[in-house]
Design a protein around this motif. Structure first.
Motif, PDB file in Angstrom:
ATOM      1  N   PHE A 103      17.512   6.551  -5.850  1.00 17.87           N
ATOM      2  CA  PHE A 103      16.804   6.304  -7.009  1.00 17.87           C
ATOM      3  C   PHE A 103      15.627   7.254  -7.569  1.00 17.87           C
ATOM      4  O   PHE A 103      15.076   7.293  -8.680  1.00 17.87           O
ATOM      5  N   LYS A 104      16.555   8.847  -6.558  1.00 19.28           N
ATOM      6  CA  LYS A 104      15.481   9.784  -7.577  1.00 19.28           C
ATOM      7  C   LYS A 104      15.757   9.970  -8.718  1.00 19.28           C
ATOM      8  O   LYS A 104      14.838  10.696  -9.605  1.00 19.28           O
ATOM      9  N   ASP A 105      16.550   9.372  -9.759  1.00 22.18           N
ATOM     10  CA  ASP A 105      16.730   9.890 -10.914  1.00 22.18           C
ATOM     11  C   ASP A 105      15.985   8.823 -11.895  1.00 22.18           C
ATOM     12  O   ASP A 105      15.934   9.391 -13.354  1.00 22.18           O
ATOM     13  N   VAL A 106      15.640   7.810 -11.749  1.00 19.43           N
ATOM     14  CA  VAL A 106      14.176   6.951 -11.788  1.00 19.43           C
ATOM     15  C   VAL A 106      12.848   7.475 -11.429  1.00 19.43           C
ATOM     16  O   VAL A 106      11.996   6.930 -12.288  1.00 19.43           O
ATOM     17  N   LEU A 153      14.922   4.660   4.219  1.00 23.62           N
ATOM     18  CA  LEU A 153      13.930   4.808   3.011  1.00 23.62           C
ATOM     19  C   LEU A 153      14.390   6.582   2.828  1.00 23.62           C
ATOM     20  O   LEU A 153      15.053   6.413   1.224  1.00 23.62           O
ATOM     21  N   VAL A 154      15.291   6.998   2.979  1.00 21.42           N
ATOM     22  CA  VAL A 154      15.762   7.961   2.729  1.00 21.42           C
ATOM     23  C   VAL A 154      16.878   8.064   1.952  1.00 21.42           C
ATOM     24  O   VAL A 154      16.568   8.703   0.788  1.00 21.42           O
ATOM     25  N   PRO A 212      15.125  21.451  -6.829  1.00 22.95           N
ATOM     26  CA  PRO A 212      14.272  20.675  -4.955  1.00 22.95           C
ATOM     27  C   PRO A 212      13.424  18.859  -5.716  1.00 22.95           C
ATOM     28  O   PRO A 212      13.044  18.949  -6.956  1.00 22.95           O
ATOM     29  N   ARG A 213      13.738  18.144  -4.919  1.00 18.99           N
ATOM     30  CA  ARG A 213      12.662  16.787  -5.753  1.00 18.99           C
ATOM     31  C   ARG A 213      12.463  16.258  -3.999  1.00 18.99           C
ATOM     32  O   ARG A 213      13.003  15.907  -2.565  1.00 18.99           O
ATOM     33  N   LEU A 214      10.846  17.464  -3.828  1.00 17.76           N
ATOM     34  CA  LEU A 214      10.481  16.982  -2.720  1.00 17.76           C
ATOM     35  C   LEU A 214       9.892  15.545  -2.205  1.00 17.76           C
ATOM     36  O   LEU A 214       8.787  15.280  -3.150  1.00 17.76           O
ATOM     37  N   VAL A 215       9.446  14.998  -1.184  1.00 17.44           N
ATOM     38  CA  VAL A 215       8.437  13.789  -0.514  1.00 17.44           C
ATOM     39  C   VAL A 215       8.385  13.921   0.695  1.00 17.44           C
ATOM     40  O   VAL A 215       8.886  14.868   1.628  1.00 17.44           O
ATOM     41  N   GLN A 216       6.990  13.549   0.559  1.00 14.99           N
ATOM     42  CA  GLN A 216       6.641  13.234   2.522  1.00 14.99           C
ATOM     43  C   GLN A 216       7.294  12.134   2.823  1.00 14.99           C
ATOM     44  O   GLN A 216       6.792  10.588   2.395  1.00 14.99           O
ATOM     45  N   VAL A 217       7.639  12.164   4.191  1.00 12.31           N
ATOM     46  CA  VAL A 217       8.260  10.490   4.268  1.00 12.31           C
ATOM     47  C   VAL A 217       7.423  10.473   5.442  1.00 12.31           C
ATOM     48  O   VAL A 217       6.894  11.744   6.444  1.00 12.31           O
ATOM     49  N   GLY A 218       6.387   9.441   6.018  1.00 12.84           N
ATOM     50  CA  GLY A 218       5.820   9.469   7.235  1.00 12.84           C
ATOM     51  C   GLY A 218       6.554   9.454   8.388  1.00 12.84           C
ATOM     52  O   GLY A 218       7.598   8.839   8.386  1.00 12.84           O
ATOM     53  N   SER A 219       5.518  10.242   9.468  1.00 13.06           N
ATOM     54  CA  SER A 219       5.817  10.335  11.106  1.00 13.06           C
ATOM     55  C   SER A 219       5.456   8.973  11.822  1.00 13.06           C
ATOM     56  O   SER A 219       6.661   9.033  12.788  1.00 13.06           O
ATOM     57  N   THR A 220       5.156   8.024  10.780  1.00 13.15           N
ATOM     58  CA  THR A 220       5.376   6.869  12.007  1.00 13.15           C
ATOM     59  C   THR A 220       6.421   5.772  12.016  1.00 13.15           C
ATOM     60  O   THR A 220       6.894   4.550  12.681  1.00 13.15           O
ATOM     61  N   LEU A 221       7.023   5.696  10.660  1.00 13.34           N
ATOM     62  CA  LEU A 221       8.554   5.275  11.304  1.00 13.34           C
ATOM     63  C   LEU A 221       9.280   5.491  12.178  1.00 13.34           C
ATOM     64  O   LEU A 221       9.591   6.536  12.946  1.00 13.34           O
ATOM     65  N   ASN A 267      13.774  17.299   1.047  1.00 11.57           N
ATOM     66  CA  ASN A 267      14.212  17.066  -0.346  1.00 11.57           C
ATOM     67  C   ASN A 267      14.870  16.333  -0.532  1.00 11.57           C
ATOM     68  O   ASN A 267      16.026  16.589  -0.050  1.00 11.57           O
ATOM     69  N   ILE A 268      15.546  15.103  -1.476  1.00  8.66           N
ATOM     70  CA  ILE A 268      16.292  14.132  -1.180  1.00  8.66           C
ATOM     71  C   ILE A 268      16.853  15.385  -2.640  1.00  8.66           C
ATOM     72  O   ILE A 268      18.175  14.202  -3.393  1.00  8.66           O
ATOM     73  N   GLY A 269      16.786  15.960  -2.925  1.00  5.83           N
ATOM     74  CA  GLY A 269      17.616  16.865  -3.698  1.00  5.83           C
ATOM     75  C   GLY A 269      18.240  17.975  -3.997  1.00  5.83           C
ATOM     76  O   GLY A 269      19.186  17.496  -2.344  1.00  5.83           O
ATOM     77  N   THR A 270      18.985  18.529  -4.920  1.00  8.56           N
ATOM     78  CA  THR A 270      19.650  19.441  -4.388  1.00  8.56           C
ATOM     79  C   THR A 270      18.651  20.824  -3.881  1.00  8.56           C
ATOM     80  O   THR A 270      17.767  21.023  -4.569  1.00  8.56           O
ATOM     81  N   GLU A 271      19.237  22.410  -3.569  1.00 11.88           N
ATOM     82  CA  GLU A 271      18.682  23.159  -3.390  1.00 11.88           C
ATOM     83  C   GLU A 271      18.431  23.838  -5.162  1.00 11.88           C
ATOM     84  O   GLU A 271      17.360  24.663  -4.859  1.00 11.88           O
TER      85      GLU A 271
END
Length: 64
Positions: A33-36, A26-27, A9-18, A2-6
């Protein structure tokens, strides 16, 4: 992740190979830039629904 707030929420998936450094950068970028970013179809006025609708062709005699 979650890159938003409780409350918003703004849910994203981040690769496990990073690497941990790549992940942190990246986070941070996504949070900056979550507002755009478009989080729903309502966030994209003017987009033709034909582009974003999934259609599954089905034989007329087949049962769903």
């Amino acid at each position: 992740m979650n890159i938003g707030t409780e409350e918003d929420p703004r849910l994203v998936q981040v690769g496990s190979t990073l690497s941990s450094e790549e992940r942190e950068r990246l986070v941070a970028l996504l949070k900056d830039f979550k507002d755009v970013l478009a989080w729903s179809y309502e966030d994209m006025p003017g987009i033709d629904p034909e582009i974003v609708q999934l259609r599954i062709p089905q034989h007329p005699e087949a049962s769903p």
